[in-house]
Design a protein around this motif. Sequence first.
Motif, PDB file in Angstrom:
ATOM      1  N   SER A  17      26.301 -26.029   3.828  1.00 31.56           N
ATOM      2  CA  SER A  17      26.349 -25.828   2.381  1.00 31.56           C
ATOM      3  C   SER A  17      25.625 -26.954   1.655  1.00 31.56           C
ATOM      4  CB  SER A  17      27.797 -25.792   1.894  1.00 31.56           C
ATOM      5  OG  SER A  17      28.506 -24.717   2.457  1.00 31.56           O
ATOM      6  N   GLN A  82      25.804 -23.422  -6.076  1.00 34.70           N
ATOM      7  CA  GLN A  82      26.532 -23.677  -4.831  1.00 34.70           C
ATOM      8  C   GLN A  82      25.981 -22.730  -3.777  1.00 34.70           C
ATOM      9  OE1 GLN A  82      29.018 -25.993  -4.073  1.00 34.70           O
ATOM     10  NE2 GLN A  82      28.705 -25.252  -1.971  1.00 34.70           N
ATOM     11  N   ASN A  84      26.271 -21.605   0.115  1.00 32.22           N
ATOM     12  CA  ASN A  84      27.066 -21.609   1.349  1.00 32.22           C
ATOM     13  C   ASN A  84      26.405 -20.719   2.393  1.00 32.22           C
ATOM     14  OD1 ASN A  84      29.014 -23.188   0.007  1.00 32.22           O
ATOM     15  ND2 ASN A  84      30.112 -21.357  -0.687  1.00 32.22           N
TER      16      ASN A  84
END
Length: 123
Positions: A17, A82, A84
Motif C-alpha cells: 500500500s 489511498q 491498496n
Amino acid sequence: QVQLVESGGGLVQAGGSLRLSCAASGRTFGSYPMGWFRQAPGKEREFVAAVTWNGGNTYYADSVKGRFTISRDNAKNTLWLQMNSLKPEDTAVYYCASKASGSLYSPPSYAYWGQGTQVTVSS
C-alpha cells in the motif's frame, strides 16, 4: 492560479500500500472537483479517480475500483489517494489536478496540475 504538490510515492512490493498526498495553495481548493491521473512510460495520461468539491461523490477507473480510495479535506487544502493491493501495472507517475470544466474523466478538463510523484510496484 493554484499550486499543487504531490508526495508519498515510492517503491513497494506487489500487494502493498501507499498513500499519496496533494497539497494545494492559491486557488480556492474547496470550490473545485479534484482528480488523480497517472502516466506510465510510453502511455497516455489516464484517469484514476476524482472527487467532487465537497467530497460527497467519488469516481474511479475500473482498473482501481475497490483498491484505491480518493478523499479530501478542504480545511487542510489536501487531497489523498489511498492505494491498496498494488499491482505492477499500477507503476506510473501519479498527478493530482484541479478541475476547470468538462468531463471528470478527461485530462483536458483539468486546469492545474502538480509535478507528479513516481509509484513503482515490484513483482
